[in-house]
Design an enzyme around this catalytic site. Structure first.
Site, mmCIF file in Angstrom:
data_model
loop_
_atom_site.group_PDB
_atom_site.id
_atom_site.type_symbol
_atom_site.label_atom_id
_atom_site.label_comp_id
_atom_site.label_asym_id
_atom_site.label_seq_id
_atom_site.Cartn_x
_atom_site.Cartn_y
_atom_site.Cartn_z
ATOM 1 N N SER A 117 -0.713 -0.291 2.908
ATOM 2 C CA SER A 117 -0.404 -1.420 2.037
ATOM 3 C C SER A 117 -1.611 -1.840 1.207
ATOM 4 C CB SER A 117 0.074 -2.606 2.876
ATOM 5 O OG SER A 117 1.012 -2.188 3.828
ATOM 6 N N GLN A 118 -1.295 -2.608 0.173
ATOM 7 C CA GLN A 118 -2.320 -3.177 -0.710
ATOM 8 C C GLN A 118 -3.171 -4.169 0.098
ATOM 9 O OE1 GLN A 118 -0.199 -4.775 -3.969
ATOM 10 N NE2 GLN A 118 -1.930 -5.851 -4.845
#
Ligand code: SAH
Length: 214
Positions: free
Chosen positions: A61-62
């Protein structure tokens, strides 16, 4: 690869700019080098605020979303946390600095093995990586003070709500896989569940069963 100090400062700046302001969360994220969780082609981009591909068609994920989810989870040093969707192990490594105990489950064996190696290599002894379908939770270890899903469910999974301790918090992306999903915070109180919508997100879907990778 370890980031140079300017890269590290920019990384932390991006987190703050996106609303990650909790000092304990920022400190934990400063301790975990994202570069060690991204491999090959994309390793040079590990410090950008972007999701990146990992193996088995999944994504890490970011960082700012990892930060916002971790912040919303309000993990305390005595908490036992369940993460569903180990992926690279990055989120679990961050949680290990905040919680007493972390259980993380992954349906892809290869991802789970690689994550376990990284986590062991970092000496994070309070994390257990398990190969399982996380939608059933981990009944043997329940109840959990905190539960985090890093794959999108169509609805809040009842099995996981049942394994959340009263007073506990669960954070999860909810929605159809190909659409924009909402990041939801669920608080379990004596009177029932309280839902708070945090922001729009896009995660890979929660998939049933253990993956039959070759
Ligand atoms: N938290 C990860 C990113 C997760 S991507 C990180 O820090 O890198 C979401 C992960 O959830 C994928 O690896 C996917 O295989 C896993 N997943 C999807 N459905 C699952 C399920 N039912 N049980 C366990 N893991 C699941």
């Amino acid at each position: 690869m370890t980031p140079d100090s300017q890269t590290q400062m920019q990384f932390l700046y991006n987190l703050r700019a996106r609303g990650v302001t909790d000092a304990r969360v920022l400190e934990a994220m400063e301790k975990v080098d994202r570069g060690q969780f991204v491999q090959g082609l994309f390793s040079g981009r590990a410090y950008e605020d972007r999701p990146l591909p990992i193996s088995c068609g999944q994504t890490i994920s970011q960082p700012s979303i990892v930060g916002l989810m971790t912040q919303a989870l309000q993990v305390g040093p005595r908490d036992k946390v369940l993460e569903v969707g180990t992926g690279s192990g990055y989120q679990a490594a961050i949680l290990s600095h905040l919680a007493r105990r972390v259980y993380t489950v992954e349906r892809h064996r290869d991802l789970a093995r690689a994550a376990r190696q990284r986590i062991d290599g970092l000496g994070l002894v309070n994390v257990t990586v398990m190969i399982a379908d996380g939608s059933f939770g981990l009944p043997d270890q329940a109840p959990f003070e905190r539960i985090l899903l890093t794959a999108a469910a169509e609805d809040t999974p009842a099995n996981l709500v049942a394994q959340l301790r009263e007073g506990g918090i669960m954070v999860l992306p909810v929605g159809q896989s190909d659409h924009v999903q909402s990041l939801i915070k669920v608080q379990k109180t004596a009177d029932g569940l309280e839902y708070t919508e945090l922001c729009d997100v896009r995660f890979v879907p929660l998939v049933e069963g253990i993956a039959q990778d070759l």
